[in-house]
Design a protein around this motif. Structure first.
Motif, PDB file in Angstrom:
ATOM      1  N   ASN A  64       1.256  10.364  -5.367  1.00 16.34           N
ATOM      2  CA  ASN A  64      -0.068  10.241  -4.780  1.00 16.34           C
ATOM      3  C   ASN A  64      -0.118  10.884  -3.408  1.00 16.34           C
ATOM      4  O   ASN A  64      -1.127  11.398  -2.982  1.00 16.34           O
ATOM      5  CB  ASN A  64      -0.430   8.767  -4.637  1.00 16.34           C
ATOM      6  CG  ASN A  64      -0.964   8.205  -5.924  1.00 16.34           C
ATOM      7  OD1 ASN A  64      -1.894   8.748  -6.489  1.00 16.34           O
ATOM      8  ND2 ASN A  64      -0.366   7.148  -6.392  1.00 16.34           N
ATOM      9  N   ASP A  65       0.984  10.817  -2.699  1.00 14.09           N
ATOM     10  CA  ASP A  65       1.009  11.274  -1.326  1.00 14.09           C
ATOM     11  C   ASP A  65       2.106  12.317  -1.205  1.00 14.09           C
ATOM     12  O   ASP A  65       3.212  12.009  -0.769  1.00 14.09           O
ATOM     13  CB  ASP A  65       1.283  10.063  -0.424  1.00 14.09           C
ATOM     14  CG  ASP A  65       1.259  10.426   1.026  1.00 14.09           C
ATOM     15  OD1 ASP A  65       1.798   9.639   1.830  1.00 14.09           O
ATOM     16  OD2 ASP A  65       0.720  11.493   1.363  1.00 14.09           O
ATOM     17  N   LEU A  66       1.815  13.523  -1.618  1.00 16.42           N
ATOM     18  CA  LEU A  66       2.858  14.554  -1.607  1.00 16.42           C
ATOM     19  C   LEU A  66       3.346  14.891  -0.207  1.00 16.42           C
ATOM     20  O   LEU A  66       4.550  14.991  -0.003  1.00 16.42           O
ATOM     21  CB  LEU A  66       2.346  15.804  -2.348  1.00 16.42           C
ATOM     22  CG  LEU A  66       3.333  16.938  -2.548  1.00 16.42           C
ATOM     23  CD1 LEU A  66       4.608  16.465  -3.184  1.00 16.42           C
ATOM     24  CD2 LEU A  66       2.713  18.027  -3.394  1.00 16.42           C
ATOM     25  N   VAL A  76      -5.752   7.491  -0.806  1.00 19.72           N
ATOM     26  CA  VAL A  76      -6.385   7.510  -2.111  1.00 19.72           C
ATOM     27  C   VAL A  76      -5.314   7.495  -3.185  1.00 19.72           C
ATOM     28  O   VAL A  76      -4.368   8.266  -3.143  1.00 19.72           O
ATOM     29  CB  VAL A  76      -7.229   8.809  -2.247  1.00 19.72           C
ATOM     30  CG1 VAL A  76      -7.863   8.875  -3.604  1.00 19.72           C
ATOM     31  CG2 VAL A  76      -8.277   8.854  -1.164  1.00 19.72           C
ATOM     32  N   LYS A  77      -5.466   6.606  -4.148  1.00 19.19           N
ATOM     33  CA  LYS A  77      -4.512   6.576  -5.246  1.00 19.19           C
ATOM     34  C   LYS A  77      -5.101   7.393  -6.383  1.00 19.19           C
ATOM     35  O   LYS A  77      -6.142   7.043  -6.916  1.00 19.19           O
ATOM     36  CB  LYS A  77      -4.273   5.137  -5.709  1.00 19.19           C
ATOM     37  CG  LYS A  77      -3.192   4.445  -4.931  1.00 19.19           C
ATOM     38  CD  LYS A  77      -3.067   3.021  -5.331  1.00 19.19           C
ATOM     39  CE  LYS A  77      -2.380   2.865  -6.654  1.00 19.19           C
ATOM     40  NZ  LYS A  77      -2.041   1.458  -6.926  1.00 19.19           N
ATOM     41  N   ALA A 117      -2.012  10.495 -16.407  1.00 23.81           N
ATOM     42  CA  ALA A 117      -1.801   9.205 -15.741  1.00 23.81           C
ATOM     43  C   ALA A 117      -2.769   9.044 -14.584  1.00 23.81           C
ATOM     44  O   ALA A 117      -2.477   8.366 -13.609  1.00 23.81           O
ATOM     45  CB  ALA A 117      -0.362   9.084 -15.235  1.00 23.81           C
ATOM     46  N   LEU A 118      -3.920   9.679 -14.689  1.00 27.50           N
ATOM     47  CA  LEU A 118      -4.911   9.535 -13.632  1.00 27.50           C
ATOM     48  C   LEU A 118      -5.493   8.137 -13.682  1.00 27.50           C
ATOM     49  O   LEU A 118      -5.710   7.582 -14.747  1.00 27.50           O
ATOM     50  CB  LEU A 118      -6.051  10.539 -13.845  1.00 27.50           C
ATOM     51  CG  LEU A 118      -5.703  12.007 -13.637  1.00 27.50           C
ATOM     52  CD1 LEU A 118      -6.823  12.877 -14.158  1.00 27.50           C
ATOM     53  CD2 LEU A 118      -5.492  12.269 -12.169  1.00 27.50           C
ATOM     54  N   SER A 128       0.838  -1.191   0.000  1.00 23.80           N
ATOM     55  CA  SER A 128       0.000   0.000   0.000  1.00 23.80           C
ATOM     56  C   SER A 128       0.870   1.237   0.000  1.00 23.80           C
ATOM     57  O   SER A 128       1.901   1.278   0.627  1.00 23.80           O
ATOM     58  CB  SER A 128      -0.863  -0.018   1.249  1.00 23.80           C
ATOM     59  OG  SER A 128      -1.337   1.271   1.500  1.00 23.80           O
ATOM     60  N   LEU A 129       0.402   2.249  -0.707  1.00 19.68           N
ATOM     61  CA  LEU A 129       1.220   3.447  -0.823  1.00 19.68           C
ATOM     62  C   LEU A 129       1.272   4.224   0.470  1.00 19.68           C
ATOM     63  O   LEU A 129       2.036   5.132   0.618  1.00 19.68           O
ATOM     64  CB  LEU A 129       0.662   4.329  -1.932  1.00 19.68           C
ATOM     65  CG  LEU A 129       0.961   3.756  -3.306  1.00 19.68           C
ATOM     66  CD1 LEU A 129       0.182   4.510  -4.351  1.00 19.68           C
ATOM     67  CD2 LEU A 129       2.439   3.854  -3.608  1.00 19.68           C
TER      68      LEU A 129
END
Lengths: 77, 356
Positions: B182-184, B54-55, B283-284, B32-33
């Motif tokens: 995704n997770d800045l 959320v990806k 790339a969404l 998981s990211l």
């Protein structure tokens, strides 16, 4: 200095830069990596994943990691 | 295997090849990211646990885009990307400090390396990108230019899972790379931890006003032709968010500024070619994978009719947000605690005033 390390890379084909080996850790567990001679890859022992080294460039993207099989030679490697 | 189950099974999505595969097969796994901020640093800071799971972006597709971009921009120099990199590197000259070891994260790596020209006293440079081809082409460019004054090492890694030890680099530069994470906040926190105390973080990301003409043209064309819209432009950070991001990541002395670049193209299709060469195409995860030929032509036509300038070229706006932050150090000035003042304003007035 750079030329020397490049020569090293060409001959060994798999060894990584000294600078890199000092600052690299596993991308997922942030624990130190171990260079495995047998598979020519960087192994993260905490989570049992090995990351390949392609042409002297370590690929530490989580998706490229291979889960090591739970065998006796994996633990020796 | 069981270890991995316990570590990742709880928090993430684990995908593995079935057990009866041969020894030669590769077992890859997809964690998981959100692992980047969950307990990876011993739960450093409770506030960092609530990163979004959320990806938004498809990182694998982004890797493929960047591979293609590496090939498309191999022998061409891009004025826009060079301008951004030049602006970013100029900030190094404003600092009295020198940065012996530096890390360059994805985006326009080649431009940063080429335009560095010894600024900032950098001796060891590490280049990192998610795409292997991009790194290869950087290394080949260096071999061709025979510029060996800086010791460069190359590494393939993900900005969301930074494989760098804590407190090991003096400077982190990211030119137009972080707006695809995704997770800045998580990435910035990892960057901060990788920095030595009194280390500098410089980043340039695309802001909300970027390609607003394209967004309008796409929406209109889609509404006309297909009766509905699908996201064609990624969600981009606003300037007000950039400051929050830096403070949330824990950087001290944060600084944000914005610059708008208007790039002129001969036609709308040239704009798309340019975006492909930079690796900035859609790339969404929620993207519509099909693009009708009619819709594409309609978009180009609307763009040209609505936004064309007098000489027939069409402009595209790129809003770039530059962020700077330092890892905290004892030498940094900090705001004093409330109520700890030793001098009052009346005292100051008596000392310096006297005119009123």
């Amino acid at each position: 200095m750079v030329r020397f390390s490049r020569v090293l890379l060409k001959d060994a084909g798999v060894a990584i830069d000294k600078t890199l080996s000092e600052i690299l850790v596993c991308p997922l567990s942030k624990q130190p990596l171990r260079f495995c001679e047998k598979t020519k890859s960087l192994v993260s022992d905490t989570i049992g994943v090995s990351f390949p080294i392609k042409d002297g460039i370590p690929c530490l993207v989580p998706k490229d990691g291979k889960i090591l099989e739970e065998e006796s030679d994996a633990s020796k490697a | 295997m069981r270890r991995i189950n316990s570590l990742y099974g709880r928090i993430g999505f684990l995908r593995r090849v079935p057990e009866n595969s041969t020894k030669q097969s590769h077992n890859t796994f997809l964690a998981s990211l959100s692992f980047s901020t969950d307990g990876a640093y011993g739960g450093g800071g409770g506030g960092e646990q609530n990163s979004s799971r959320v990806k938004i972006f498809d990182r694998d597709l982004k890797r493929i885009h960047r591979d293609r971009a590496a090939w498309l921009s191999r022998h061409k120099t891009d004025t826009f990307v060079d301008a951004v990199a030049e602006n970013l590197l100029d900030r190094l000259e404003d600092c009295k400090k020198s940065f012996p070891s530096a890390l360059c994260l994805g985006g326009s790596l080649g431009a940063v390396k080429r335009l560095l020209r010894g600024r900032g006293g950098i001796e060891k440079l590490t280049m990192m990108d998610t795409s292997y081809d991009m790194i290869k082409s950087c290394r080949d460019a260096q071999d061709d230019s025979h510029d060996n004054s800086i010791e460069t090492s190359y590494l393939v890694g993900d900005e969301e899972f930074l494989p760098i030890k804590e407190s090991s680099v003096d400077l982190i530069i990211s030119s137009l790379g972080l707006h695809w994470t995704n997770d800045l906040p998580g990435s910035m926190i990892q960057c901060k931890l990788a920095l030595k105390p009194d280390g500098l973080f410089l980043a340039a990301i695309l802001g909300g006003e970027t390609l607003k003409e394209l967004r309008i043209a796409c929406t209109l064309a889609h509404m006309e032709r297909e009766g509905g819209i699908s996201p064609r432009l990624s969600p981009l950070a606003q300037v007000r968010d950039a400051g929050n991001l830096l403070t949330r990541a824990g950087f001290s002395l944060p600084g944000v500024d914005v610059d708008e670049y208007v790039v002129k193209y001969k036609s709308a299709l040239d704009l798309i070619e340019h975006l492909r060469a930079m690796g900035e195409t859609n790339a969404l995860l929620q993207r519509n994978k099909i693009l009708n030929r009619e819709t594409a032509l309609a978009t180009a036509a609307i763009y040209e009719s609505m936004f064309a300038t007098e000489d027939g070229t069409i402009p595209a706006t790129f809003q770039v947000i530059y962020m700077t932050g330092w890892r905290e150090h004892s030498s940094h000035p900090e705001a004093k605690r409330r109520g700890s003042a030793t001098v009052s304003f009346t005292d100051l007035q008596k000392q310096f005033g006297g005119q009123s």
